[in-house]
Design an enzyme around this catalytic site. Structure first.
Site, mmCIF file in Angstrom:
data_model
loop_
_atom_site.group_PDB
_atom_site.id
_atom_site.type_symbol
_atom_site.label_atom_id
_atom_site.label_comp_id
_atom_site.label_asym_id
_atom_site.label_seq_id
_atom_site.Cartn_x
_atom_site.Cartn_y
_atom_site.Cartn_z
ATOM 1 N N HIS A 352 1.165 20.908 -42.152
ATOM 2 C CA HIS A 352 0.194 19.896 -41.724
ATOM 3 C C HIS A 352 -0.584 19.262 -42.864
ATOM 4 C CE1 HIS A 352 0.367 20.659 -37.337
ATOM 5 N NE2 HIS A 352 0.671 21.886 -37.715
ATOM 6 N N LYS A 540 -13.546 11.716 -37.547
ATOM 7 C CA LYS A 540 -12.568 12.685 -38.056
ATOM 8 C C LYS A 540 -13.305 13.663 -38.959
ATOM 9 C CE LYS A 540 -10.278 9.073 -39.645
ATOM 10 N NZ LYS A 540 -8.927 9.318 -39.195
ATOM 11 N N ARG A 541 -12.639 14.746 -39.410
ATOM 12 C CA ARG A 541 -13.280 15.652 -40.358
ATOM 13 C C ARG A 541 -13.766 14.868 -41.564
ATOM 14 N NH1 ARG A 541 -9.875 18.674 -43.160
ATOM 15 N NH2 ARG A 541 -8.037 17.781 -42.206
ATOM 16 N N LYS A 546 -9.965 11.186 -46.736
ATOM 17 C CA LYS A 546 -10.035 10.320 -45.554
ATOM 18 C C LYS A 546 -10.882 9.065 -45.831
ATOM 19 C CE LYS A 546 -9.428 14.177 -42.336
ATOM 20 N NZ LYS A 546 -8.251 13.855 -41.495
ATOM 21 N N THR A 648 -4.189 12.049 -35.567
ATOM 22 C CA THR A 648 -3.925 11.934 -34.137
ATOM 23 C C THR A 648 -5.043 11.117 -33.485
ATOM 24 O OG1 THR A 648 -4.916 14.143 -33.978
ATOM 25 C CG2 THR A 648 -2.528 13.995 -33.731
ATOM 26 N N LYS A 652 -5.076 8.240 -30.408
ATOM 27 C CA LYS A 652 -5.986 8.211 -29.252
ATOM 28 C C LYS A 652 -6.691 6.864 -29.184
ATOM 29 C CE LYS A 652 -6.545 13.075 -30.018
ATOM 30 N NZ LYS A 652 -7.231 14.030 -30.887
HETATM 31 C C1 26V Z 1 -7.695 21.509 -45.154
HETATM 32 C C2 26V Z 1 -8.309 21.537 -46.370
HETATM 33 C C3 26V Z 1 -9.199 22.660 -46.647
HETATM 34 C C4 26V Z 1 -9.501 22.793 -48.107
HETATM 35 C C5 26V Z 1 -9.794 21.480 -48.743
HETATM 36 C C6 26V Z 1 -8.689 20.509 -48.603
HETATM 37 C C7 26V Z 1 -8.090 20.490 -47.265
HETATM 38 C C8 26V Z 1 -7.276 19.460 -46.904
HETATM 39 C C9 26V Z 1 -6.691 19.434 -45.685
HETATM 40 C C10 26V Z 1 -6.888 20.467 -44.810
HETATM 41 C C11 26V Z 1 -6.254 20.378 -43.499
HETATM 42 C C12 26V Z 1 -5.345 21.497 -43.170
HETATM 43 C C13 26V Z 1 -4.427 21.271 -42.076
HETATM 44 C C14 26V Z 1 -4.807 20.203 -41.091
HETATM 45 O O1 26V Z 1 -5.731 20.337 -40.323
HETATM 46 N N1 26V Z 1 -4.036 19.146 -41.068
HETATM 47 C C15 26V Z 1 -4.157 18.054 -40.122
HETATM 48 O O2 26V Z 1 -3.199 18.287 -39.096
HETATM 49 C C16 26V Z 1 -3.185 17.268 -38.114
HETATM 50 C C17 26V Z 1 -2.219 17.696 -37.050
HETATM 51 O O3 26V Z 1 -0.936 17.698 -37.543
HETATM 52 C C18 26V Z 1 -2.794 15.948 -38.752
HETATM 53 O O4 26V Z 1 -2.827 14.942 -37.776
HETATM 54 C C19 26V Z 1 -3.757 15.598 -39.884
HETATM 55 O O5 26V Z 1 -3.314 14.446 -40.554
HETATM 56 C C20 26V Z 1 -3.852 16.756 -40.851
HETATM 57 O O6 26V Z 1 -4.876 16.534 -41.816
#
Ligand code: 26V
Length: 803
Positions: A352, A540-541, A546, A648, A652
């Protein structure tokens, strides 16, 4: 669709529940009593339906799809279950007859925050879609006592509160009696008489709690099994006899800590250990139980891959790989190679993110100390992988480095997951290509057939039919309601692009949602929104990639323009943000403060506040999303190309008819292909452009130097913004060795131009709403039902239960 029970029956059950429990008649019930009565009805219907479904699935020996995820962001479930069971309209009538509004009742349920963002919401969406398509789906995770943080602002800054979500309003999580498993951690492996013996370990109990999720117009019900940690009741007798009660409490507390928090901070060794224990705890309980149940039924493990799929949602549950190998060999007598082979056939992995800092690596030392048996298995896997590489004639040494599992004292979870999975997928076409060509190119050279794509999907019935019932009604009136089961039918809307009455209905629905959101905003922040303004939404987060900051830069640019030219004839705009930042993420928190301060400054400025309104809605969660998304005119999807795996929220928002202003990233690419370039506003660098940049610093500096508007925006950040100075953010964008790591400055100009074009087009209502309708019409592709069918066919090899 046919309701599971008729109105008379429903009234009977409600009435007897209310009378038996509270001694009241239906008409006299309080809100809470009525809520509890509905919870009771739904809970019992779901239990029965699940029972019937599993009976049939067992007869047909349907494959069990075990979806392991650290997060399940299910949102409120009562309304969704009612809707999926065909009881929603009936229940709403009953609630209204009792002089309440349906949403007053549904809002009594807490929004379980067992997740943080897209990954958790996706897992929940897939539970719904599995049930709706009659697959035998089982989710596995942890019953966290505290969910993800609750956010509030003080002087514009994010502050956090614990989210103790698990209270009495959670009606549908019940303890599964006699379903507990022992998980062993710590200890060491001693070799006596040539045999390895595991000794000195600590036992913890995993107790199962279940939530059922009904499918829509189907027989299916998914079961979400959440493991809660309890210390072993065989407490330390010595400590008890000695009267060392503190020791007893601390022993108990330590193991119960495992299911206490979602994402404990991992910047300390203790935090890291806790996260590792959480991962091992829930996958071990799951794997042990599923294999035991399988063996009980079939008396063999040879057919495990035929009957069970373990799917790992990112690498957090990847320890299920060595754990499955361990269980098969230690408990069921398989030799290592057979256990590895079976595991490779059972497990599949979705990646992901490509963000390097989010790719999990664990120090070997932690594994040795806390899960020594798992560590031994990983060493064996690593040996097998090295042998495979040597055997392979096309090996390339560069790649060998990149695909290793154990490397420099670390265990690389993504590499282990790829090596040990039957299939690996990304979550959008672009992202899956990046996995093949960059992140996992070493693996792709060896085993190209392993790699595939499944573009994410959403529970469109929740996001359209439930969150935007007025829009859904307009669609029903135009093309019927078959799309609720067959999402591709939404395409029939494209025959009605010039249907004036449909367009009017869509506009009315949008207006209604904008007013509803304004009321919510007033309640949460004190700021009302102007429903006749254009709502520009980024939810979003909060993360640098982003680029919420790029959005802020746009707003400042726009603000300066109005200040310089007060007579500009422009349409009022409302910029809406909602996002949580990780508590220790400094940059993200500064951006939140900047947005809040900007909001305050603009609202005090009589010269501009009629034209610009900025609002940051606190504590973003599924419920808030359900209220923001249907009110949006513009969907901001502005990540740096190549960074957002899919997104996602973009889907939506599209489904609700917001127009995407976005980069060519993640699933935006597919949205753009579906709606065509007239119905989307794409700007900025593409992945290739980004990778061609040689001198990153110079590129950033050139962009700033060549653009006066941009330098003015950066200067503005250095000034006073409601008593705060954001020079640090100005420096972040323009100073040091690595200024502006996510290239906000480089994409700034084309972003501003795209925003201008969009704002101009917005003024032509007829033209704009034709775009809105085109977006809605083509959103059926993003249904989670489609994604799940692809997973079942191409990844799990699972069939639907037949009825
Ligand atoms: C986590 C972290 C934590 C440490 C700092 C950098 C960082 C960068 C990204 C993440 C996200 C981890 C996985 C995640 O939540 N991915 C999300 O998954 C969604 C479902 O597939 C997708 O739509 C999003 O684009 C993706 O960011």
């Amino acid at each position: 669709m046919k309701a599971v029970i008729d109105k008379e029956n429903l009234l009977d059950i409600l009435s007897s529940f209310l009378y038996e429990n509270y001694g009241v008649k239906l008409k006299d019930a309080t809100k809470m009593q009525l809520y509890n009565a509905f919870c009771y009805v739904i809970r019992s219907i779901l239990k029965n339906k699940y029972h019937d479904f599993i009976l049939e699935a067992s007869k047909q020996e349907s494959k069990r799809i075990c979806y392991l995820s650290m997060e399940f962001l299910v949102g409120k479930t009562l309304k969704n279950n009612m809707f999926n069971l065909g009881l929603y309209d009936m229940a709403s009538d009953i609630i209204k007859d009792c002089s309440f509004e349906p949403d007053e009742i549904f809002s009594l349920e807490r929004d379980p925050s067992l997740g943080n963002g897209g990954l958790g919401r996706l897992a929940a969406a897939y539970m719904d879609a599995l049930a709706s398509s009659d697959y035998r789906g089982e989710g596995y995770s942890i019953l966290y006592e505290y969910g993800f943080l609750r956010q509030y602002f003080r002087d514009g800054e994010q502050r956090e509160l614990p989210d103790r979500w698990l209270d009495s309003s959670i009606y549908n999580i019940t303890r599964a009696d006699e379903k507990s498993v022992i998980v062993k951690i710590g200890g060491n492996i001693v070799n006596s008489d040539g045999n390895n013996k595991y000794d000195n370990y600590t036992e913890i109990i995993a107790q199962a709690y279940d939530m059922y999720i009904s499918g829509y117009d189907s027989h299916g019900v998914s079961r979400l099994r959440l493991w809660k940690c309890a210390s072993n009741s065989n407490f330390d007798m010595d400590a008890m006899l000695k009267g060392d009660f503190n020791e007893l409490i601390s022993q108990r507390g330590e193991s119960e800590l495992i299911s206490m928090f979602l994402y404990p901070p991992d910047n300390t060794r203790e935090g890291k250990i806790l996260r590792l224990m959480q991962q091992y705890f829930f996958v071990s309980a799951t794997v042990q139980q599923v294999v035991a149940e399988h063996y009980k039924l079939y008396r063999t493990i040879d057919n495990l891959p035929e009957k069970v799929a373990f799917h790992i949602n990112d690498t957090h549950p990847a320890i299920c790989i060595p754990e499955l190998i361990r269980v098969l060999s230690e408990d069921y007598g398989a030799d290592f190679d057979t256990a590895l082979k079976l595991t490779k056939e059972c497990v599949s992995y979705t990646n992901h993110t490509v963000m390097p800092e989010a790719l999990e690596c664990w120090e070997e030392k932690l594994f040795i100390e806390y899960i020594p048996r798992v560590y031994d298995v990983i060493c064996e896997i690593n040996k097998r992988q090295t042998k495979d590489i040597y055997k392979c004639s096309t090996r390339e040494w560069n790649n060998v480095q990149s695909i290793g599992i154990i490397c420099d004292g670390n265990i690389r979870m993504a590499n282990m997951s790829v090596y040990c999975s039957r299939k690996v997928n990304g979550v959008s076409a672009l992202h899956s290509d990046i996995l093949k060509n960059e992140l996992f190119s070493g693996f792709y050279n060896y085993t190209p057939e392993k790699f595939t794509n499944v573009t994410n999907g959403i529970t469109y019935r929740r996001w359209l039919c439930q969150a935007n019932s007025k829009l859904a009604l307009a669609i029903d009136n135009c093309i019927g309601d078959g799309y609720k089961k067959y999402p591709q039918e939404m395409l029939n809307l494209s025959k009605h692009l010039n249907d004036k009455s449909l367009i009017d209905d869509i506009r009315d629905a949008r207006h209604f949602n904008k007013v509803r959101l304004s009321d919510i905003s007033k309640k949460l922040t004190g700021i009302s929104l102007d429903p006749s303004s254009m709502y520009d939404v980024q939810v979003k987060r909060l993360h640098e990639y982003k680029r919420q900051l790029l959005n802020v830069m746009k707003i400042i640019c726009y603000y300066l323009e109005i200040k310089n030219n007060p007579s500009l004839d422009i349409m009022p705009k409302t910029f809406i943000f909602a996002a949580k930042s990780a508590p220790s993420y400094y940059h993200a928190k500064r951006i939140i403060k900047l947005i809040n301060k900007l909001s305050e400054m603009i609202s005090r400025d009589v010269a501009v506040r009629e034209l610009i309104n900025v609002v940051f809605l606190p504590d973003y969660n599924v419920w808030l999303a359900e209220n923001i998304i249907p009110a949006a005119d513009i969907s901001e999807q502005i990540s740096l190309a190549g960074k957002e795996a899919s997104g996602t929220g973009n889907m939506k928002l599209m489904l609700n008819g917001a127009i995407t202003l976005g980069t060519y990233d993640g699933a935006n690419v597919e949205i753009s292909e579906l709606v065509g370039e007239d119905n989307i506003y794409i700007f900025g660098m593409r992945v290739d452009d980004v990778s061609k940049i040689k001198d990153r610093r110079q590129t950033v500096l050139n962009s700033i130097e060549s653009n006066t508007r941009l330098s003015q925006v950066i200067e503005f950040l250095r000034g006073d913004i409601c008593g705060e100075n954001f020079s640090d953010i100005a420096d972040y964008l323009s100073e040091g060795e690595y200024p502006d790591p996510y290239f906000c400055t480089v994409d700034f100009d084309s972003y501003i131009n795209a925003f201008r074009a969009l704002s101009t087009d917005y003024r032509d209502t007829k033209k704009f709403f034709a775009k809105v309708l085109s977006n809605i019409a083509r959103s059926g592709y993003f249904a989670a039902d489609r994604a799940i069918a692809e997973y079942a066919d191409n990844i799990w090899g699972a069939d639907r239960v037949e009825f």
